[in-house]
Design a protein around this motif. Structure first.
Motif, PDB file in Angstrom:
ATOM      1  N   HIS A 182       0.848  -1.191   0.000  1.00 26.38           N
ATOM      2  CA  HIS A 182       0.000   0.000   0.000  1.00 26.38           C
ATOM      3  C   HIS A 182       0.883   1.240   0.000  1.00 26.38           C
ATOM      4  O   HIS A 182       1.836   1.311   0.773  1.00 26.38           O
ATOM      5  CB  HIS A 182      -0.886  -0.023   1.257  1.00 26.38           C
ATOM      6  N   HIS A 221       0.855   4.607   1.256  1.00 25.25           N
ATOM      7  CA  HIS A 221       0.064   5.313   2.270  1.00 25.25           C
ATOM      8  C   HIS A 221       0.003   6.806   1.969  1.00 25.25           C
ATOM      9  O   HIS A 221       1.025   7.469   1.851  1.00 25.25           O
ATOM     10  CB  HIS A 221       0.692   5.071   3.648  1.00 25.25           C
ATOM     11  N   TRP A 276       4.518   7.064   2.301  1.00 23.65           N
ATOM     12  CA  TRP A 276       5.349   5.880   2.572  1.00 23.65           C
ATOM     13  C   TRP A 276       4.632   4.637   2.098  1.00 23.65           C
ATOM     14  O   TRP A 276       3.406   4.622   1.998  1.00 23.65           O
ATOM     15  CB  TRP A 276       5.774   5.804   4.030  1.00 23.65           C
ATOM     16  N   HIS A 330       0.414  -4.492   3.691  1.00 21.36           N
ATOM     17  CA  HIS A 330      -0.962  -4.305   4.161  1.00 21.36           C
ATOM     18  C   HIS A 330      -1.747  -5.616   4.115  1.00 21.36           C
ATOM     19  O   HIS A 330      -2.979  -5.610   4.013  1.00 21.36           O
ATOM     20  CB  HIS A 330      -1.652  -3.252   3.280  1.00 21.36           C
ATOM     21  N   HIS A 387      -8.055   5.675   3.406  1.00 18.29           N
ATOM     22  CA  HIS A 387      -7.386   5.526   2.114  1.00 18.29           C
ATOM     23  C   HIS A 387      -8.020   6.451   1.074  1.00 18.29           C
ATOM     24  O   HIS A 387      -9.109   6.953   1.246  1.00 18.29           O
ATOM     25  CB  HIS A 387      -7.484   4.072   1.632  1.00 18.29           C
ATOM     26  N   VAL A 430     -10.107   0.957   2.084  1.00 15.55           N
ATOM     27  CA  VAL A 430     -10.318   0.700   3.515  1.00 15.55           C
ATOM     28  C   VAL A 430     -10.024   1.955   4.320  1.00 15.55           C
ATOM     29  O   VAL A 430      -9.331   2.858   3.854  1.00 15.55           O
ATOM     30  CB  VAL A 430      -9.433  -0.449   4.053  1.00 15.55           C
ATOM     31  N   HIS A 474      -9.010   2.680   8.609  1.00 18.45           N
ATOM     32  CA  HIS A 474      -8.634   1.872   9.774  1.00 18.45           C
ATOM     33  C   HIS A 474      -7.841   2.676  10.775  1.00 18.45           C
ATOM     34  O   HIS A 474      -7.337   3.759  10.475  1.00 18.45           O
ATOM     35  CB  HIS A 474      -7.833   0.641   9.334  1.00 18.45           C
TER      36      HIS A 474
END
Ligand code: C2O
Ligand code: CU
Ligand code: CU
Length: 529
Positions: free
Chosen positions: A103, A105, A149, A153, A428, A493, A495
């Motif tokens: 992922h 980020h 970064w 995931h 995300h 997602v 989280h």
């Protein structure tokens, strides 16, 4: 073993070279490998996993709007180097022990390239997860220049894969930022902060058991914990390193890549940080700060001016944050209270860099632009093994889709935290803005489910008024963010970025949906006020 601080020089991660570059795209290949890494002079080499055999992984340097394609290659063994909890989602006996998915980020990318937790793959793509989309990921980089970064995931083992070493930096630049003449080149240094623990033989320690009251007879031998904290602070892959700095300005791009630990950073020289950027881009104006609290996955871009210091002077970057944040153990001033040391040396040339009073225009969203408001509660309960279980809106990861923002629509999300701990909530696809934090009556909320505000609305501090992808959700507060979803539709997602919470089970999917029938999508008047 107690490691001596400040004996190793701070390494700077290498910049990744593309395999191929033409007018249409820049193509990279990145291999995940198992190898041995020296975290400290006096520590035997440690078995780790890293991108391109490096800890942290190599840094991507890309231009805004550059089209970047990456083939992420899993070359890891079949056996995990850390204890896998087989009771977690996606970790059953038929699921491969070692799975990866990458992922980026903070990036706004198509869902197929976002590293969806179920889009995992094993070595050489032998096995793929239930939602595997594509091998070569596409990043369009149509966002503000900033520090992103990349990290693993994979569902149910993110905390282990990141702790094993699967994390690296991705820097987006543009011409506007270059013209600001901020400290650059060797005077611009990333600091990736993590906490680790080591066994005497040098291997990584990660806890595999947890104490619970009345454990059932089938309690697993290997269990997730409510959050890992290490006793050793590692920066760019070295425990408590030092850096020689000239008497001049430096730019540090700081990332907290720890599993659970928050840091309250300050300089023991009493100097201030000048924060110039947050998660998703430059601040509108620089912000001077004595201390900075950085939660897991947050980035702060700061300038530190050493020109007023004497040659030979040693300045420690220190941490005073309790863990769990902000009610747990205070850090030990001799170990976890230390991050790294700056050693001041003479300038080799004149410092012509600047920190302009105005950095970039940030257009604040207007609350009235919001199409709707959603409440996301941060819940703590117990699972079938009596372990703490963290949930969002009392649903787990496989509990169905409940959030469907429309593409190009602005929404306000209220993160409602009735618990004791801070949770760094990450969404995300978007860079959002923090609206405010408002205290609410937790007892009434627990009894009736009603949110009644009890105090003053707290505006975000100056260094939170830029672009954010992760927000610190304070206990007893409603934290409101505002975001515009799109341009991609599909599944993402959101989280908590405490990795043990994310794995168990504080992560939920959401869909960005096309606006099929605009007449049926009624704008909601409720702004949560
Ligand atoms: Cu850095 Cu979904 O996370
Ligand atoms: Cu993310
Ligand atoms: Cu959490």
């Amino acid at each position: 073993m107690v490691l001596k601080p400040f004996v190793d020089a701070l390494p700077v991660p290498r910049v990744l070279k593309p395999k191929d570059k033409n007018r249409d795209r820049t193509y990279y290949e990145v291999e995940m490998r198992e190898f041995f890494h020296k975290f400290h002079r006096d520590l035997p080499p440690t078995k780790v996993w890293g991108y391109e055999g490096q800890i942290p992984g190599p840094t991507f340097e890309v231009d805004q709007f550059e089209k970047v394609h990456v083939l992420w290659k899993n070359k890891l063994p079949d056996k995990h180097i850390l204890p896998v909890d087989r009771t977690l989602h996606g970790c059953g006996e038929h699921d491969p022990e070692v799975r990866t998915v990458v992922h980026l980020h903070g990036a706004n990318v198509e869902p197929e390239s976002d590293g969806y937790p179920d889009a995992w793959f094993t070595r050489d793509f032998e096995k793929c997860g239930p939602r595997f989309f594509r091998k070569v990921y596409k990043y369009d980089n149509f966002q503000e220049p900033t520090t992103l970064w990349y990290h693993d995931h994979a569902i149910g083992i993110t905390r282990l894969n990141v702790y094993a070493g699967l994390a690296g930096l991705y820097i987006i630049r543009n011409e506007h930022e270059r013209l600001l003449n901020l400290p650059s080149g060797v005077y611009e240094i990333p600091l990736v902060i993590q906490d680790k623990s080591f066994n005497p033989d040098g291997s990584l320690f990660y806890p595999s058991t947890v104490d619970v009251q009345n454990p059932p007879p089938d309690f697993p031998d290997v269990s997730v914990t409510p959050g890992f904290t290490g006793n050793t602070i590692v920066v760019n892959g070295k425990a408590w390193p030092y850096l020689e700095v000239e008497r001049r300005k430096y730019r540090f791009r700081i990332l907290n890549a720890s599993n659970q630990r928050f840091y309250r950073l300050s300089l023991d020289s009493g100097q201030q940080f000048i924060q110039i950027g947050s998660d998703g881009g430059l601040m509108q104006r620089p912000v001077k700060l004595d201390e900075i609290i950085i939660a897991p996955s947050e980035r702060v871009d700061v300038v530190v001016d050493f020109s007023g210091q004497k040659t030979g002077c040693k300045i420690n970057l220190v941490n005073t944050a309790r863990t769990p944040f902000d009610f747990g153990e205070p850090p030990d001033p001799l170990t976890t209270g230390l991050i790294m040391q700056f050693r001041v040396i003479e300038r080799t040339s004149e410092d012509t860099s600047t920190v302009p009073e105005f950095l970039t225009k940030i257009k604040r969203y207007n609350e009235d632009d919001a199409y709707r408001m959603r409440d996301i509660t941060l819940d703590v309960t117990n699972d079938m093994y009596n372990r703490l279980l963290f949930l969002l809106n009392n649903r787990d990861y496989y509990g169905g889709i409940t959030e469907e923002p429309g593409v190009d629509e602005v929404e306000i999300w209220r993160f409602v935290n009735p618990g004791l701990a801070f949770h760094p909530m990450h969404v995300h696809q978007v860079q959002f803005q923090v609206l405010d934090r408002i205290p609410f009556d937790v007892n009434e909320y627990v009894a009736t489910g009603r949110i009644r505000y009890t105090g003053e609305t707290e505006d975000p501090p100056a260094n939170e008024r830029g672009w954010k992808d992760t927000v610190q959700c304070a206990p007893g507060h409603v934290t409101r963010i505002i975001a515009k979803f799109g341009p991609f539709t599909g599944r993402y997602v959101y989280h908590c970025h405490i990795l043990e919470h994310e794995d168990h089970d504080m992560m939920r999917p959401f869909d960005v949906v096309a606006k099929l029938d605009p007449c049926n999508r009624k704008k909601c008047d409720c702004r949560g006020k």
